[in-house]
Design an enzyme around this catalytic site. Structure first.
Site, mmCIF file in Angstrom:
data_model
loop_
_atom_site.group_PDB
_atom_site.id
_atom_site.type_symbol
_atom_site.label_atom_id
_atom_site.label_comp_id
_atom_site.label_asym_id
_atom_site.label_seq_id
_atom_site.Cartn_x
_atom_site.Cartn_y
_atom_site.Cartn_z
ATOM 1 N N PRO A 137 17.813 7.294 37.251
ATOM 2 C CA PRO A 137 16.942 6.397 38.133
ATOM 3 C C PRO A 137 15.595 7.227 38.501
ATOM 4 O O PRO A 137 14.632 6.570 38.676
ATOM 5 C CB PRO A 137 17.839 6.278 39.272
ATOM 6 C CG PRO A 137 18.731 7.432 39.458
ATOM 7 C CD PRO A 137 19.108 7.784 38.102
ATOM 8 N N THR A 168 23.143 8.008 37.303
ATOM 9 C CA THR A 168 23.467 9.030 37.531
ATOM 10 C C THR A 168 22.929 9.476 39.007
ATOM 11 O O THR A 168 21.998 9.043 39.465
ATOM 12 C CB THR A 168 22.677 10.230 36.641
ATOM 13 O OG1 THR A 168 21.317 9.819 36.553
ATOM 14 C CG2 THR A 168 22.990 10.038 35.062
ATOM 15 N N ASP A 195 13.691 12.948 27.646
ATOM 16 C CA ASP A 195 13.695 13.964 26.800
ATOM 17 C C ASP A 195 14.905 14.916 27.481
ATOM 18 O O ASP A 195 16.060 15.315 26.858
ATOM 19 C CB ASP A 195 12.860 14.769 26.222
ATOM 20 C CG ASP A 195 11.835 14.149 25.365
ATOM 21 O OD1 ASP A 195 12.616 13.346 24.630
ATOM 22 O OD2 ASP A 195 10.707 14.475 25.044
ATOM 23 N N GLY A 196 14.771 15.145 28.855
ATOM 24 C CA GLY A 196 15.554 16.068 29.456
ATOM 25 C C GLY A 196 17.133 15.243 29.653
ATOM 26 O O GLY A 196 18.111 16.129 29.644
ATOM 27 N N GLU A 200 20.769 16.413 28.031
ATOM 28 C CA GLU A 200 22.014 16.373 28.913
ATOM 29 C C GLU A 200 22.872 15.809 28.044
ATOM 30 O O GLU A 200 24.087 16.217 27.709
ATOM 31 C CB GLU A 200 21.850 15.682 30.194
ATOM 32 C CG GLU A 200 22.208 16.506 31.368
ATOM 33 C CD GLU A 200 21.973 15.615 32.639
ATOM 34 O OE1 GLU A 200 23.233 14.879 32.664
ATOM 35 O OE2 GLU A 200 21.306 15.833 33.460
ATOM 36 N N GLY A 237 11.233 7.909 30.048
ATOM 37 C CA GLY A 237 11.106 9.403 30.746
ATOM 38 C C GLY A 237 9.526 9.775 30.662
ATOM 39 O O GLY A 237 8.855 8.546 30.669
ATOM 40 N N GLY A 541 12.480 20.553 27.197
ATOM 41 C CA GLY A 541 12.183 20.180 28.725
ATOM 42 C C GLY A 541 13.015 20.704 29.743
ATOM 43 O O GLY A 541 12.838 20.373 30.878
HETATM 44 C C1 LIG Z 1 -6.743 18.886 24.814
HETATM 45 C C2 LIG Z 1 -5.472 18.275 24.575
HETATM 46 C C3 LIG Z 1 -4.400 18.894 24.217
HETATM 47 C C4 LIG Z 1 -3.170 17.888 24.035
HETATM 48 C C5 LIG Z 1 -2.181 18.914 23.295
HETATM 49 C C6 LIG Z 1 -0.899 17.970 23.304
HETATM 50 C C7 LIG Z 1 0.278 18.913 22.337
HETATM 51 C C8 LIG Z 1 1.496 17.969 22.723
HETATM 52 C C9 LIG Z 1 2.601 18.438 22.045
HETATM 53 C C10 LIG Z 1 3.746 17.878 22.601
HETATM 54 C C11 LIG Z 1 5.014 18.394 22.285
HETATM 55 C C12 LIG Z 1 6.198 17.477 22.972
HETATM 56 C C13 LIG Z 1 7.376 18.202 22.577
HETATM 57 C C14 LIG Z 1 8.422 17.757 23.689
HETATM 58 C C15 LIG Z 1 8.917 18.095 24.754
HETATM 59 C C16 LIG Z 1 9.725 17.313 25.819
HETATM 60 O O1 LIG Z 1 11.199 17.657 25.132
HETATM 61 C C17 LIG Z 1 9.608 17.915 27.171
HETATM 62 C C18 LIG Z 1 10.441 17.208 28.161
HETATM 63 O O2 LIG Z 1 10.054 15.945 28.040
HETATM 64 P P1 LIG Z 1 10.396 15.044 29.473
HETATM 65 O O3 LIG Z 1 9.953 15.153 30.583
HETATM 66 O O4 LIG Z 1 10.320 13.450 28.929
HETATM 67 O O5 LIG Z 1 12.043 15.133 29.556
HETATM 68 N N1 LIG Z 1 7.979 17.761 27.568
HETATM 69 C C19 LIG Z 1 7.239 18.866 27.652
HETATM 70 O O6 LIG Z 1 7.788 19.996 27.696
HETATM 71 C C20 LIG Z 1 5.763 18.426 27.990
HETATM 72 C C21 LIG Z 1 5.101 19.259 26.894
HETATM 73 C C22 LIG Z 1 3.660 18.680 27.010
HETATM 74 C C23 LIG Z 1 2.581 19.703 26.941
HETATM 75 C C24 LIG Z 1 1.367 19.034 27.222
HETATM 76 C C25 LIG Z 1 0.134 19.549 27.295
HETATM 77 C C26 LIG Z 1 -1.052 19.191 27.743
HETATM 78 C C27 LIG Z 1 -2.113 20.274 27.372
HETATM 79 C C28 LIG Z 1 -3.367 20.000 28.006
HETATM 80 C C29 LIG Z 1 -4.268 20.899 27.954
HETATM 81 C C30 LIG Z 1 -5.491 20.706 28.671
HETATM 82 C C31 LIG Z 1 -6.473 21.692 28.464
HETATM 83 C C32 LIG Z 1 -7.783 21.198 29.029
HETATM 84 C C33 LIG Z 1 -8.863 22.496 29.386
HETATM 85 C C34 LIG Z 1 -9.669 22.371 30.339
HETATM 86 N N1 LIG Z 2 20.155 11.308 39.396
HETATM 87 C C1 LIG Z 2 19.596 12.244 39.173
HETATM 88 N N2 LIG Z 2 18.939 13.127 40.223
HETATM 89 C C2 LIG Z 2 18.156 14.457 39.728
HETATM 90 N N3 LIG Z 2 18.074 14.634 38.412
HETATM 91 C C3 LIG Z 2 18.706 14.049 37.399
HETATM 92 C C4 LIG Z 2 19.517 12.790 37.672
HETATM 93 N N4 LIG Z 2 19.891 12.300 36.544
HETATM 94 C C5 LIG Z 2 19.291 13.010 35.685
HETATM 95 N N5 LIG Z 2 18.671 14.201 36.042
HETATM 96 C C6 LIG Z 2 17.863 15.328 35.420
HETATM 97 O O1 LIG Z 2 16.602 14.769 35.435
HETATM 98 C C7 LIG Z 2 15.771 15.484 34.346
HETATM 99 C C8 LIG Z 2 14.718 14.849 33.932
HETATM 100 O O2 LIG Z 2 14.978 13.676 33.438
HETATM 101 P P1 LIG Z 2 14.288 12.686 32.406
HETATM 102 O O3 LIG Z 2 14.991 11.607 32.123
HETATM 103 O O4 LIG Z 2 14.178 13.387 31.075
HETATM 104 O O5 LIG Z 2 13.025 12.400 33.076
HETATM 105 P P2 LIG Z 2 11.531 12.993 32.760
HETATM 106 O O6 LIG Z 2 11.078 12.548 31.059
HETATM 107 O O7 LIG Z 2 10.676 12.195 33.660
HETATM 108 O O8 LIG Z 2 11.499 14.477 32.867
HETATM 109 C C9 LIG Z 2 16.792 15.786 33.324
HETATM 110 O O9 LIG Z 2 17.151 17.192 33.175
HETATM 111 C C10 LIG Z 2 18.386 15.267 33.859
HETATM 112 O O10 LIG Z 2 19.339 16.244 33.739
#
Ligand SMILES: CCCCCCCCCCCCC/C=C/[C@@H](O)[C@H](COP(=O)(O)O)NC(=O)CCCCCCCCCCCCCCC
Ligand SMILES: Nc1ncnc2c1ncn2[C@@H]1O[C@H](COP(=O)(O)OP(=O)(O)O)[C@@H](O)[C@H]1O
Ligand SMILES: [Ca+2]
Length: 589
Positions: A137, A168, A195-196, A200, A237, A541
């Site tokens: 949620p 959850t 993705d987190g 899981e 997410g 993530g």
């Molecule tokens: C200048 C613009 C730069 C844009 C760069 C974009 C690179 C994006 C590559 C993304 C790879 C994503 C791989 C997946 C990661 C996810 O598993 C994971 C978890 O996702 P969830 O929250 O949905 O659970 N997500 C992440 O770890 C987020 C990674 C995002 C990285 C974004 C970085 C943004 C960078 C911005 C740089 C800005 C520079 C500005 C200078 C003044």
């Molecule tokens: N009910 C909950 N309360 C807090 N954290 C949770 C709950 N359910 C799942 N999570 C955790 O939240 C984290 C982020 O969830 P996700 O759905 O990937 O969202 P986001 O993309 O915004 O990071 C996951 O690592 C998951 O384990």
């Protein structure tokens, strides 16, 4: 070669759709209908693959605003997948199409529905009957519950799927449920979140399978068992990279339809071994340095929602950090594919299909689901281990392209979903402008690997170790001497770096201590501040606080309810018939 079903079954009748007479044909593979008006030269054929028929019901069925059925005895309604024209995203949007047919007699109507139900059963062995659904949620913009109940549940209901829904209550609730409870009777697990949350569920599903097979998943030398439960992702997410890279769009209805029709996409999984015998799994990003720091920073700003990554990205970028270490990697066979071959892994990908054959070659039940595969190490010769030392802005390993809305082609645009390999991207220390250029290229079609401080390798395993303290000090000295130019100043060593077992055994856990802090130059050298000598790993993530890790790619370890990215160009031209622009065409598979 035609199957028995294809040659045997052909039903052809004149049916009414609205007030127009149509010629309708059902073969083993398709349901087609064409307007029968001879005077109209512009007549259209609608062609729906049987595999994409969601449901067939007797009567004139309406599902909105509430389900209602009107049965004259001569009607039937077909619900099916319809592709939308909108091309604002990488893949194609799917919507629910619906057509009501009227037959000349009840006998003919019964014949049509009976035949349709038979071909549906034959064609869709993986359609789920019972699903376990976990909703986070608090994922993304906190809309998981709303997305599921308003957009997804009605489709599951229409398809006759029995869903057991769990909202959850804490992190790891879903994983623990999967590990502890009896899952008999479920065909798949659905994740409503990001993705987190997917990660899981991945842990729960893989862990449960190994538990039941009596395998020790913490041992990097063990060949893991393929998971029998399919995983479906309803994106809700922040990054939703796994959904984007496997479906091509972030759209809950499209994803729900892939689940309903039982699509199946194998997926490579990377096991990350760390500390004293522990393991984590990843399918998208295992990243050290920049991506690890962005994740760690972003956790402090969760209240910002998905924007936390942009904010933290800017903060971490401005802190201009780099980290030293040793990366060792086991190269995959360069004859099979390359991360720079400019191809894309799309639905029906040939590289992935050939890999299925290669990965399961020695298995008695070649390529079938749920057999244990012989793995990339036992089949092939182990390959060549390479080793490099130096300072890096980031070290990233991804089993797939990791495309997402921020980066529509992803971290590695030519990576494959199911080829048993991952792409290792090394970004050597460079000046802030060079690194910004690298990051910015993720948002365009420019090649992010065509930079002097970036290299990419297609690999089967990777090990990362910290530099010894002596080297660390030398590194910092050379940095202050101005050696952080575009080419990064690294030491490359193409020698074999030891066996798999040796490398795995070497991956000892180490956490950052206050003594590990060193002074590195702050942006543009205008001022200095203390930055840590050690980063954290971003594992899909999730933060991994152990810098020394050993990673191994397990080809096609899990299956998603997806089919890879459908590209408009991969839809075959239907030459002999005009096809309604927003209706299905035959996919080359
Ligand atoms: C200048 C613009 C730069 C844009 C760069 C974009 C690179 C994006 C590559 C993304 C790879 C994503 C791989 C997946 C990661 C996810 O598993 C994971 C978890 O996702 P969830 O929250 O949905 O659970 N997500 C992440 O770890 C987020 C990674 C995002 C990285 C974004 C970085 C943004 C960078 C911005 C740089 C800005 C520079 C500005 C200078 C003044
Ligand atoms: N009910 C909950 N309360 C807090 N954290 C949770 C709950 N359910 C799942 N999570 C955790 O939240 C984290 C982020 O969830 P996700 O759905 O990937 O969202 P986001 O993309 O915004 O990071 C996951 O690592 C998951 O384990
Ligand atoms: Ca792969």
């Amino acid at each position: 070669m035609k199957t028995q079903m294809e040659t045997d079954l052909k039903l052809e009748s004149s049916l009414w759709v609205g007030n127009k007479r149509h010629l309708a044909v059902l073969t083993g593979w398709h349901l087609r209908w064409t307007e029968a008006d001879k005077k109209n030269p512009d007549k259209k054929t609608v062609s729906v693959p049987v595999a994409e028929v969601v449901r067939v019901e007797e009567g004139r069925v309406k599902i909105l605003p509430h389900k209602s059925v009107e049965d004259t005895g001569r009607d039937f309604t077909v619900f099916y997948v319809k592709r939308s024209n909108s091309r604002t995203t990488s893949g194609l949007l799917w919507r629910l199409g619906q057509t009501q047919f009227t037959c000349p007699s009840r006998v003919l109507r019964d014949q049509w529905t009976k035949h349709l139900w038979t071909v549906l059963k034959t064609h869709s062995p993986l359609r789920p009957h019972r699903l376990l659904v976990f909703i986070n949620p608090f994922g993304g913009k906190n809309k998981g519950r709303q997305i599921y109940h308003s957009l997804v549940a009605p489709l599951f209901e229409l398809a006759g799927i029995n869903s057991h829904v769990i909202v959850t209550e804490r992190a790891n609730h879903a994983r623990d449920h999967l590990l502890k409870k009896d899952l008999t009777g479920f065909d798949g697990v659905v994740c409503v979140g990001g993705d987190g949350m997917f990660n899981e569920i991945l842990h729960g599903v893989i862990g449960k399978t190994q538990q039941e097979a009596g395998l020790c998943e913490n041992d990097p030398a063990v060949t893991l068992q393929q998971c029998p439960l399919h995983i479906g992702i309803i994106p809700a997410g922040s990054t939703d990279c796994v959904c984007y890279a496997t479906v091509g769009v972030i759209d809950p209805v499209t994803s729900a339809l892939h689940i309903v029709i039982g699509d199946s996409q194998p997926l490579d999984v990377c096991s990350v071994h760390y500390g004293p015998g522990q393991v984590r799994y990843s399918v998208s990003l295992v990243g050290y340095g920049f991506y690890g720091d962005v994740l760690a920073e972003s956790e402090k700003h969760r209240w910002m929602g998905p924007f936390r990554y942009d904010y933290s990205g800017a903060v971490v970028f401005l802190s201009n950090r780099s980290y030293s270490g040793t990366v060792q990697y086991l190269l995959a066979d360069p004859l099979l594919s390359s991360p720079r071959d400019k191809t894309r892994c799309l639905s029906g990908c040939g590289v992935c299909s050939r890999s299925t054959e290669r990965l399961f070659r020695n298995s008695s039940d070649s390529g079938s689901l749920y057999s244990s595969y012989s793995g990339p190490f036992s089949n092939d010769s182990e390959g060549e281990w390479m080793s490099v030392d130096g300072r890096f802005k980031c070290v990233s390993l991804t089993c797939m392209s990791s495309s997402c809305a921020k980066s529509p082609l992803g971290l590695s645009p030519s990576a494959h979903l199911a080829d048993g390999t991952g792409d290792l991207i090394l970004v050597w220390d460079t000046n802030p402008l060079g690194f910004l250029k690298y990051l910015h290229r993720h948002t365009t079609t420019q090649d992010q690997f065509d930079l002097p401080f970036v290299e990419v390798h297609r690999v089967k395993a990777v090990r990362f170790a910290l530099a010894s303290r002596g080297e660390e000090a030398e590194d910092n000295e050379s940095l202050s001497n101005g050696m952080d130019g575009e080419d990064g100043g690294h030491i490359e060593n193409g020698s074999r770096a030891g066996s798999l077992q040796h490398l795995a055994a070497g991956a000892k856990g180490q956490t950052m201590t206050s003594e590990d802090k060193t002074v590195t130059p702050f942006m543009c050298g205008l001022c200095c501040r203390k930055t840590p000598a050690v980063s954290v790993w971003n594992c899909d993530g999730e933060i991994l606080p152990f810098p020394e890790i050993f990673c191994k790619i397990h080809g096609q370890l899990v299956h998603l309810y997806a089919r890879g990215i459908e590209d408009g160009a991969s839809l075959r031209d239907c030459t002999e018939e005009r096809v309604e622009s927003n209706t299905t065409c035959i996919l080359q598979r």
